[in-house]
Write a protein that holds these residues in place. Sequence first.
Motif, mmCIF file in Angstrom:
data_model
loop_
_atom_site.group_PDB
_atom_site.id
_atom_site.type_symbol
_atom_site.label_atom_id
_atom_site.label_comp_id
_atom_site.label_asym_id
_atom_site.label_seq_id
_atom_site.Cartn_x
_atom_site.Cartn_y
_atom_site.Cartn_z
ATOM 1 N N MET A 64 -72.004 13.890 23.632
ATOM 2 C CA MET A 64 -72.670 12.938 24.749
ATOM 3 C C MET A 64 -71.071 12.433 26.192
ATOM 4 S SD MET A 64 -69.525 10.966 22.603
ATOM 5 C CE MET A 64 -67.801 11.417 22.015
ATOM 6 N N TYR A 67 -67.184 8.556 26.951
ATOM 7 C CA TYR A 67 -66.926 7.928 26.086
ATOM 8 C C TYR A 67 -65.817 7.358 26.023
ATOM 9 C CZ TYR A 67 -63.291 11.167 24.314
ATOM 10 O OH TYR A 67 -61.593 11.278 24.872
ATOM 11 N N TYR A 83 -65.037 2.044 19.667
ATOM 12 C CA TYR A 83 -65.555 3.281 20.976
ATOM 13 C C TYR A 83 -67.246 2.750 21.866
ATOM 14 C CZ TYR A 83 -68.513 7.179 20.034
ATOM 15 O OH TYR A 83 -69.353 8.784 19.954
ATOM 16 N N GLY A 85 -70.044 5.540 23.307
ATOM 17 C CA GLY A 85 -70.078 6.508 24.004
ATOM 18 C C GLY A 85 -71.836 6.441 24.344
#
Length: 213
Positions: A64, A67, A83, A85
Amino acid sequence: MSQTVRLAISVALLLGALLAVQFRPSSEAVQLRKPFSTFPAALGGWKGEEETILDRDTLGMLKMSDYVMRRYVDSSGRPVWLYIGYWQSQRKGGDIHSPKNCLPGGGWEPIEASRLSISIPGLATPISVNRYLIQKDNQMQVTLYWFQSQGKVVAGELSAKIELARNALLKNRTDGALVRLSSPVQGGVEQTTERMVAYVQALYPTLPEYLPN
């Protein structure tokens, strides 16, 4: 035409579109509007108290672009883990890893799976997200997640792939994000879910400041 045949044709068309995405000339990577390092430490009545930094091996596997992984607590100290991302491009193996596939690998087993409709202030229609009740040994958690596809909320994995192919073919863009929340069950599953819904309602208006439309 039977439903099975229609499904097979749809899958074949999707696979063809995804192959075209992979071999089409690369698009320009779409940057975040702001880096996640500036993501608010307070959202409504929720305060961020702990942040997780992923190790190099994990980052290399996920591929990714940026994040944020942070624990927020409400006024009673009850936590929600956030979370998000973001992938500037999902070509050549840099695709989003769905929690549906990752959770069992971490030892968590799904007990219930459903879709949850959440009303967001300022939006004409509610968003639809995935809701999982998961268990590991004696621990239970509620997990909510969805894919954020260039300003659009997409719950299903197949629908997310279709949206990815459509955006790649029409816009030559493959950027996208995954938003996942998790919280230990405290006071019952329904109460935990209601608390997470309140967090989503505080979180969602902030996302357009970071994620491209």
